[in-house]
Design a protein around this motif. Structure first.
Motif, short mmCIF file in Angstrom:
data_model
loop_
_atom_site.label_atom_id
_atom_site.label_comp_id
_atom_site.label_asym_id
_atom_site.label_seq_id
_atom_site.Cartn_x
_atom_site.Cartn_y
_atom_site.Cartn_z
N GLU A 58 32.90 27.36 17.46
CA GLU A 58 32.65 28.07 18.39
C GLU A 58 32.48 26.86 19.59
OE1 GLU A 58 29.07 30.87 18.29
OE2 GLU A 58 28.32 29.84 19.68
N ARG A 59 33.09 27.06 20.61
CA ARG A 59 33.02 26.23 21.67
C ARG A 59 32.15 26.53 22.82
NH1 ARG A 59 35.43 21.31 20.05
NH2 ARG A 59 37.19 21.97 18.42
N GLN A 60 32.04 27.69 23.22
CA GLN A 60 31.24 28.05 24.23
C GLN A 60 30.58 29.29 23.90
OE1 GLN A 60 33.32 28.08 28.04
NE2 GLN A 60 31.54 28.31 29.18
N ARG A 61 29.32 29.60 24.67
CA ARG A 61 28.82 30.76 24.13
C ARG A 61 28.21 31.71 25.27
NH1 ARG A 61 27.06 33.14 19.19
NH2 ARG A 61 25.46 34.84 19.42
N GLY A 62 28.25 32.86 25.27
CA GLY A 62 27.40 33.22 26.61
C GLY A 62 26.12 34.05 26.14
N ASN A 63 25.32 34.75 26.96
CA ASN A 63 24.02 35.13 26.84
C ASN A 63 24.05 36.22 25.78
OD1 ASN A 63 21.39 35.01 27.20
ND2 ASN A 63 21.35 36.38 28.90
N PHE A 64 24.24 36.15 24.46
CA PHE A 64 24.24 37.14 23.70
C PHE A 64 23.50 36.69 22.45
CE2 PHE A 64 27.08 40.60 24.59
CZ PHE A 64 27.55 40.21 25.63
N PRO A 65 22.60 37.52 21.83
CA PRO A 65 21.76 37.11 20.62
C PRO A 65 22.55 36.60 19.48
CG PRO A 65 21.88 39.45 20.86
CD PRO A 65 22.38 38.78 21.99
N ASP A 66 21.74 35.94 18.40
CA ASP A 66 22.20 35.41 17.32
C ASP A 66 22.99 36.31 16.54
OD1 ASP A 66 19.71 32.66 16.89
OD2 ASP A 66 21.74 32.95 18.10
N ARG A 67 22.59 37.89 16.79
CA ARG A 67 23.05 38.72 16.14
C ARG A 67 24.74 38.80 16.11
NH1 ARG A 67 22.72 43.70 17.38
NH2 ARG A 67 22.32 43.46 19.66
N PHE A 68 24.96 38.30 17.02
CA PHE A 68 26.71 38.43 17.44
C PHE A 68 27.21 36.80 16.95
CE2 PHE A 68 27.66 41.88 20.15
CZ PHE A 68 25.98 42.25 20.54
N SER A 69 27.79 36.88 15.83
CA SER A 69 28.55 35.88 15.30
C SER A 69 29.95 35.86 15.11
CB SER A 69 27.92 35.30 14.09
OG SER A 69 28.19 36.32 13.09
N GLY A 70 30.84 34.94 15.03
CA GLY A 70 32.02 35.03 14.90
C GLY A 70 32.87 33.87 13.99
N HIS A 71 34.26 33.99 13.92
CA HIS A 71 34.71 33.00 12.92
C HIS A 71 36.21 32.99 13.53
CE1 HIS A 71 35.05 30.91 9.18
NE2 HIS A 71 36.34 31.33 9.15
N GLN A 72 36.73 31.73 13.16
CA GLN A 72 38.15 31.41 13.52
C GLN A 72 38.82 30.99 12.19
OE1 GLN A 72 39.51 28.77 16.45
NE2 GLN A 72 41.22 30.20 16.93
N PHE A 73 39.81 31.37 11.91
CA PHE A 73 40.79 31.15 10.77
C PHE A 73 41.78 30.00 10.95
CE2 PHE A 73 38.50 34.18 8.04
CZ PHE A 73 38.22 35.10 8.84
N PRO A 74 42.12 29.45 10.01
CA PRO A 74 43.16 28.45 10.27
C PRO A 74 44.38 28.88 10.82
CG PRO A 74 42.26 27.93 8.19
CD PRO A 74 41.78 29.41 8.43
N ASN A 75 44.63 30.25 10.77
CA ASN A 75 45.91 30.79 11.50
C ASN A 75 45.61 31.38 12.85
OD1 ASN A 75 44.39 33.19 10.98
ND2 ASN A 75 46.03 34.23 9.86
N TYR A 76 44.45 30.99 13.47
CA TYR A 76 43.84 31.16 14.66
C TYR A 76 43.40 32.75 14.99
CZ TYR A 76 46.96 27.00 15.59
OH TYR A 76 47.62 25.80 15.46
N SER A 77 43.52 33.42 13.95
CA SER A 77 42.96 34.94 14.11
C SER A 77 41.43 34.61 14.15
CB SER A 77 43.48 35.77 12.90
OG SER A 77 42.91 35.06 11.73
N SER A 78 40.67 35.75 14.33
CA SER A 78 39.20 35.75 14.66
C SER A 78 38.69 37.00 14.29
CB SER A 78 39.02 35.23 16.14
OG SER A 78 37.50 35.17 16.41
N GLU A 79 37.48 36.75 13.94
CA GLU A 79 36.39 38.23 13.67
C GLU A 79 35.22 37.82 14.63
OE1 GLU A 79 37.40 38.90 9.06
OE2 GLU A 79 35.47 37.92 9.39
N LEU A 80 34.86 38.88 15.14
CA LEU A 80 33.42 39.05 15.52
C LEU A 80 32.64 40.01 14.69
CD1 LEU A 80 31.50 39.29 17.99
CD2 LEU A 80 32.68 41.19 18.95
N ASN A 81 31.46 39.47 14.58
CA ASN A 81 30.56 40.30 13.40
C ASN A 81 29.04 40.50 14.40
OD1 ASN A 81 31.90 39.73 10.71
ND2 ASN A 81 31.49 37.60 11.44
N VAL A 82 28.65 41.72 14.30
CA VAL A 82 27.40 42.08 14.82
C VAL A 82 26.55 42.77 13.68
CG1 VAL A 82 26.51 43.29 16.72
CG2 VAL A 82 28.83 42.62 16.95
N ASN A 83 25.36 42.21 13.58
CA ASN A 83 24.54 42.70 12.70
C ASN A 83 23.27 43.34 13.47
OD1 ASN A 83 25.69 41.01 10.43
ND2 ASN A 83 24.44 39.31 11.05
N ALA A 84 22.62 44.15 12.49
CA ALA A 84 21.41 45.05 12.93
C ALA A 84 21.74 45.61 14.27
CB ALA A 84 20.16 44.00 13.17
#
Lengths: 113, 114
Positions: A54-80
């Motif tokens: 994660e290189r830069q983050r906006g004003n969103f709570p920690d419930r929002f998380s992400g991941h990037q895979f070696p093939n550059y694809s990405s996931e966005l996870n939102v909890n609660a």
């Protein structure tokens, strides 16, 4: 040449649940950004991933998380999930971290009941 | 902090007439400016950008935009509007100092009548 692809296109969740959204960037792009677009609003920056970090983050709570895979694809996870998380979630890719124009996917429409 | 203002929620023009969609911005460093268009239930499509150079930028579908540093504006223009131009238009800015995230305005709905 496939553009930015996102899945799922639509989903419905209930409050308190968790959701995972997926994104494949445009071919040749290594930087992925996520945006939240609430109804009637402009897209709001959530975060950006490059080289699996994660290189830069906006004003969103920690419930929002992400991941990037070696093939550059990405996931966005939102909890609660909250009702206010209902929105169109847009993934965008670019060829370098330095920026330039972003190429957007069609989005994932999340409805929280 | 970076910000973008699109002062008009909606712009109405008749087909064949010129159109202007307004945008002003605020950044700390040099601005990188963009216009995107969004059709209903779709993602955003890139129209044009200003990074440096000529203040008049030409983009897709006959659109152009003029960068005005003194007025901190980047208005979108088209000499002759088409009904198919009806959509939601977003102005966005990136500050070369603050990072690479784009900050978007709230959008302007363009309605072109036949």
């Amino acid at each position: 040449d496939a553009g930015v692809t996102q899945s799922p296109t639509h989903l419905i969740k209930t409050r308190g649940q968790q959701v995972t959204l997926r994104c494949s960037p445009k071919s040749g792009h290594d930087t992925v950004s996520w945006y939240q677009q609430a109804l009637g609003q402009g897209p709001q920056f959530i975060f950006q991933y490059y080289e699996e970090e994660e290189r830069q983050r906006g004003n969103f709570p920690d419930r929002f998380s992400g991941h990037q895979f070696p093939n550059y694809s990405s996931e966005l996870n939102v909890n609660a999930l909250l009702l206010g998380d209902s929105a169109l979630y847009l993934c965008a890719s670019s060829p370098t971290l330095a920026g330039g124009e972003l190429f957007f996917g069609e989005g994932s429409r999340l409805t929280v009941l | 902090a970076q910000s973008v203002a699109q002062p008009e929620d909606q712009v109405n023009v008749a087909e064949g007439n010129p159109l202007t969609v307004k945008c002003t911005y605020s950044v700390s460093g040099n601005p990188y400016l963009f216009w995107y268009v969004q059709y209903p239930n779709r993602g955003l499509q890139f129209l044009l950008k200003y990074i440096t150079g000529d203040n008049l930028v030409k983009g897709s579908y006959g659109f152009e935009a003029e960068f005005n540093k003194s007025q901190t504006s980047f208005h979108l223009k088209k000499p002759s509007a088409l009904v198919s131009d009806s959509a939601l238009y977003f102005c966005a800015v990136r500050d070369e100092i603050a990072g690479t995230a784009l900050i978007f305005g709230k959008g302007t709905t363009l309605s072109v009548s036949s």
